[in-house]
Design a protein around this motif. Structure first.
Motif, PDB file in Angstrom:
ATOM      1  N   TYR A 108       0.858  -1.195   0.000  1.00 62.30           N
ATOM      2  CA  TYR A 108       0.000   0.000   0.000  1.00 62.30           C
ATOM      3  C   TYR A 108       0.886   1.234   0.000  1.00 62.30           C
ATOM      4  N   ASN A 121      -9.550  -9.686   2.603  1.00 61.60           N
ATOM      5  CA  ASN A 121     -10.084  -8.890   1.484  1.00 61.60           C
ATOM      6  C   ASN A 121      -9.651  -9.452   0.127  1.00 61.60           C
ATOM      7  N   ILE A 126     -12.231  -8.192  -2.937  1.00 66.56           N
ATOM      8  CA  ILE A 126     -12.536  -6.759  -2.832  1.00 66.56           C
ATOM      9  C   ILE A 126     -11.248  -5.938  -2.821  1.00 66.56           C
ATOM     10  N   ASP A 127     -10.139  -6.610  -2.953  1.00 61.30           N
ATOM     11  CA  ASP A 127      -8.845  -5.946  -3.105  1.00 61.30           C
ATOM     12  C   ASP A 127      -8.001  -6.859  -4.002  1.00 61.30           C
ATOM     13  N   GLU A 135     -13.878  -5.898 -12.753  1.00 59.60           N
ATOM     14  CA  GLU A 135     -14.623  -5.405 -11.580  1.00 59.60           C
ATOM     15  C   GLU A 135     -16.040  -5.973 -11.537  1.00 59.60           C
ATOM     16  N   ALA A 148     -17.760  -8.663  -8.937  1.00 63.82           N
ATOM     17  CA  ALA A 148     -18.973  -8.379  -8.151  1.00 63.82           C
ATOM     18  C   ALA A 148     -19.919  -9.572  -8.244  1.00 63.82           C
ATOM     19  N   SER A 149     -20.123 -10.045  -9.459  1.00 68.53           N
ATOM     20  CA  SER A 149     -21.024 -11.162  -9.677  1.00 68.53           C
ATOM     21  C   SER A 149     -20.468 -12.444  -9.028  1.00 68.53           C
ATOM     22  N   ARG A 176     -18.456 -12.613  -6.422  1.00 70.35           N
ATOM     23  CA  ARG A 176     -18.603 -12.497  -4.954  1.00 70.35           C
ATOM     24  C   ARG A 176     -20.001 -12.913  -4.529  1.00 70.35           C
ATOM     25  N   ASN A 177     -20.981 -12.426  -5.292  1.00 66.35           N
ATOM     26  CA  ASN A 177     -22.367 -12.726  -4.944  1.00 66.35           C
ATOM     27  C   ASN A 177     -22.629 -14.231  -4.916  1.00 66.35           C
ATOM     28  N   PHE A 201     -19.117  -8.794   8.709  1.00 53.28           N
ATOM     29  CA  PHE A 201     -18.310  -7.637   9.114  1.00 53.28           C
ATOM     30  C   PHE A 201     -18.282  -7.502  10.641  1.00 53.28           C
ATOM     31  N   ASN A 217     -22.688  -4.103   9.557  1.00 50.37           N
ATOM     32  CA  ASN A 217     -22.947  -3.471   8.245  1.00 50.37           C
ATOM     33  C   ASN A 217     -24.304  -3.842   7.642  1.00 50.37           C
ATOM     34  N   LEU A 238     -31.116  -9.258   0.313  1.00 47.80           N
ATOM     35  CA  LEU A 238     -30.317  -8.462  -0.644  1.00 47.80           C
ATOM     36  C   LEU A 238     -29.453  -9.295  -1.609  1.00 47.80           C
ATOM     37  N   PRO A 239     -28.622 -10.236  -1.112  1.00 43.24           N
ATOM     38  CA  PRO A 239     -27.784 -10.985  -2.074  1.00 43.24           C
ATOM     39  C   PRO A 239     -28.609 -11.793  -3.062  1.00 43.24           C
ATOM     40  N   LEU A 288     -31.323 -10.880  -4.471  1.00 47.72           N
ATOM     41  CA  LEU A 288     -31.886 -10.033  -5.532  1.00 47.72           C
ATOM     42  C   LEU A 288     -31.012 -10.055  -6.775  1.00 47.72           C
ATOM     43  N   LEU A 289     -29.762 -10.483  -6.599  1.00 50.12           N
ATOM     44  CA  LEU A 289     -28.846 -10.544  -7.746  1.00 50.12           C
ATOM     45  C   LEU A 289     -28.860 -11.922  -8.412  1.00 50.12           C
TER      46      LEU A 289
END
Lengths: 387, 230
Positions: free
Chosen positions: B15, B53, B58-59, B78, B82-83, B85-86, B93, B97, B110-111, B113-114
């Motif tokens: 970093y 991460n 996500i990293d 990216e 995202a897809s 990860r879902n 967390f 969160n 929520l998850p 819905l994808l």
């Protein structure tokens, strides 16, 4: 699938204060937009309804308004016997008319405006529909008497039944009040044409109104008059005549309205932008969480745009509610063609409501784009660190 | 030998913070077999969360490869990440969160819905997940109406509802009292033992780490100890 809309709607209502402030600023902008457009629409609708489909209005070639036109008796006699002019009981349906202006103060104000005085002939009323005396009686031919439209009587000082006013040195008495179905004539005072010619020492007429036999004759007779070199006149279908007058005035008002609305929209857009930046900043960690769950950058962007739109729609509703009471409220302005007062009603029509909705949504979109792009571009790890 | 769920090879993460280079992970190799329950331990700044991460996609590592269920994450864009990860990752967390404006049910949904699941199937999955964490009677509660322990249980339900291949938990008991922490660890153990879920958990708490099958210690970005359950 995008984020559920309830997520946005509930977030909008979580921040009640900022949502209300933003919605009100958009609402006021939309209301101003709607009011100015309703003003212009009122003028358009008043003038569009004023013409009769089989009437031609004849003025001097080169003249742009009745006020600056001039037609003598000889030309009138030639006009009324032209082939294609309708007759009633053997008499041609043709009416010479004369126009003059008088300056009158408005009620409750020291300033005033020009009011159109129309001298009408015996056939004039046969050529117009919707006319009716609501108080008193009509004038007697040859006498210095006048009838005044209800709207003019309501808007100007000392123009009520029984009042007197002067045209140059001649004093006219108001003997009646009339209505004309919301048409342009409701912005006029009518007198006998010969009395007006006498008062203004004017031997000629301003215009001639002709009724043609049928719709097919309308254009051919107009062309016939325009082509006659001896007449030097031009004839316009009465509907088009008033539409042109309306668009000249309403377009000026619309231009002014757009100018004001755009300036206000920029202000309201920035208010919306501020609100959305605050929302994004407040929910940075939440955005990170949603990204971890699998929501894409695009769905985050759309979600914030939608949220801004929801506030904007709320603003539009406020704007419409503010503007709606103006619907059918009577007002007046200067007709930029006749240089005289035109009285009309504000008209908040459905298409204007639709335009207001698009306008408000546009403000919402403008305000949301940059904050939404910012929200969608957060690095997830950085977003999750925000508290 | 069990199939590898996570495979980390030669991973370095550098970093730049406030103008200084910080080496968070230094040439780390790690295998996570299916059904494993790993506790990542170490002092603050040792690289535990960075490792988590990277496994979550996500990293991204500065060098090296991270593969989960055979997919090398560095090869995904990216939106593909995202897809991915879902479908494959459940994340828990430290601060739960949860989305404050949504109910427990809506948060857990929520998850889903994808996914292509129909509403009735989503309902069944959400109810099962909430039932599993003992919150079937709190579905309509907003996060503010729940205790910290209950919030974390909703977060666990959200992490497992899409049936992920790996559950990643970042200090899941860090914001909880001892009793609530115990309940959360008990749920995670059940998920690992009864449902054979692979779990990687970052924790400072030796008591929480004791629930894991093995403990990995990181210091200055290097894996220094790998301790199995006796």
């Amino acid at each position: 699938m995008a984020l559920p809309i309830k997520y946005n709607i509930r977030n909008v209502f979580v921040r009640k204060g900022t949502t209300a402030a933003t919605a009100i600023s958009i609402g006021i902008t939309v209301a101003v937009f709607l009011m100015v457009m309703a003003l212009a629409r009122g003028i358009d609708l008043t003038l569009q309804s004023s013409g009769e489909p089989l009437n031609l209005i004849v003025i001097r070639q080169g003249a742009t308004a009745e006020l600056v036109s001039d037609i003598d008796q000889e030309k009138f006699d030639a006009l009324k016997f032209l082939d294609g002019v309708a007759t009633e009981n053997g008499e041609p349906l043709a009416a010479p008319e004369a126009i003059t202006l008088v300056y009158r103060p408005r009620k409750g104000q020291s300033q005033g405006a020009n009011v159109t005085i129309r001298g009408i002939g015996p056939k004039s009323n046969d050529l117009r529909s919707g006319f009716k005396i609501t108080d008193g009686r009509t004038f007697q031919p040859g006498l210095a008497e006048a009838i005044v439209s209800r709207r003019i009587a309501d808007r100007f000082q000392a123009l009520d039944l029984g009042d007197r006013f002067k045209i140059q040195s001649s004093e006219f008495t108001i003997v009646g009040v009339f209505e004309a179905g919301g048409k342009a004539f409701e912005s006029e005072i009518w007198v006998d044409i010969n009395a007006l010619k006498s008062a203004t020492n004017r031997p000629s007429y301003s215009s001639v109104l002709l009724r043609v036999k049928d719709a097919a004759t309308l254009e051919t007779l107009a062309a016939r008059i325009a082509d006659d070199q001896r007449l030097q006149l031009k004839a316009t279908p009465e509907i088009k005549w008033y539409e042109d007058q309306g668009s000249a005035t309403s377009q000026t008002i619309r231009g002014l309205g757009y100018f004001i609305a755009v300036i206000m929209a920029v202000g309201a857009g920035f208010a919306g932008m501020n609100t959305m930046y605050a929302a994004v900043s407040h929910r940075t960690q939440e955005i990170g969480t949603l990204r971890v769950l699998g929501f894409s950058r695009t769905s985050i962007l759309l979600s914030f745009v939608l949220e801004s739109m929801a506030i904007a729609i709320l603003g539009v509703a406020i704007g419409i509610l503010l503007a709606l009471p103006l619907n059918f409220v009577s007002t007046g302005t200067n007709n930029f063609v006749t240089f005289s007062e035109i009285a009309f009603n504000f008209r908040v029509t459905w298409d204007l409501v639709g335009a207001a909705l698009i306008f408000g949504a546009g403000i919402g979109l403008f305000g949301s784009l940059l904050p939404s792009i910012r929200a969608s571009r957060f690095a997830i790890v950085d977003a999750l660190r925000e508290t | 030998m069990a199939e590898l769920v996570g495979k980390i090879r030669g991973v370095t993460k550098l970093y730049t913070r406030d103008g200084f280079d910080v080496l968070a992970l230094d040439n780390v190799d790690l295998d996570i077999p299916e059904g494993d329950f790993v506790a990542l331990m170490g002092p603050s700044g040792s690289g535990k969360s960075t490792l988590l991460n990277l496994l979550a996609g996500i990293d991204r590592p500065t060098n090296g490869d991270v593969a989960v269920m055979g997919t090398t994450l560095g090869n995904l864009s990216e939106s593909q990440l995202a897809s991915w990860r879902n479908r494959h990752v459940g994340y828990i967390f430290q601060s739960f969160n949860l989305i404050p404006v949504l109910t427990a049910y809506e948060n857990v949904e929520l998850p889903l819905l994808l996914t292509d699941l129909k509403k009735a199937d989503r309902k069944r999955s959400v109810e099962t997940a909430l039932d599993l964490v003992g919150l079937a009677d709190r579905m309509d509660h907003r996060p503010k109406q729940l205790s910290g322990g209950q919030e974390q249980r909703v977060a666990i339900a959200r992490a497992i509802v899409a049936d992920p291949d790996i559950i990643l938990a970042d200090e899941p008991t860090g914001n909880l009292d001892a009793r609530s922490g115990e309940e959360i660890m008990s749920i995670l153990t059940t998920l690992n033992e009864k449902l054979t879920k692979t779990i990687v958990m970052v924790t400072h708490d030796p008591h929480a780490a004791a629930f894991a099958k093995r403990q990995l210690h990181l210091e200055k970005g290097v894996l220094v100890e790998n301790v199995g359950k006796s």
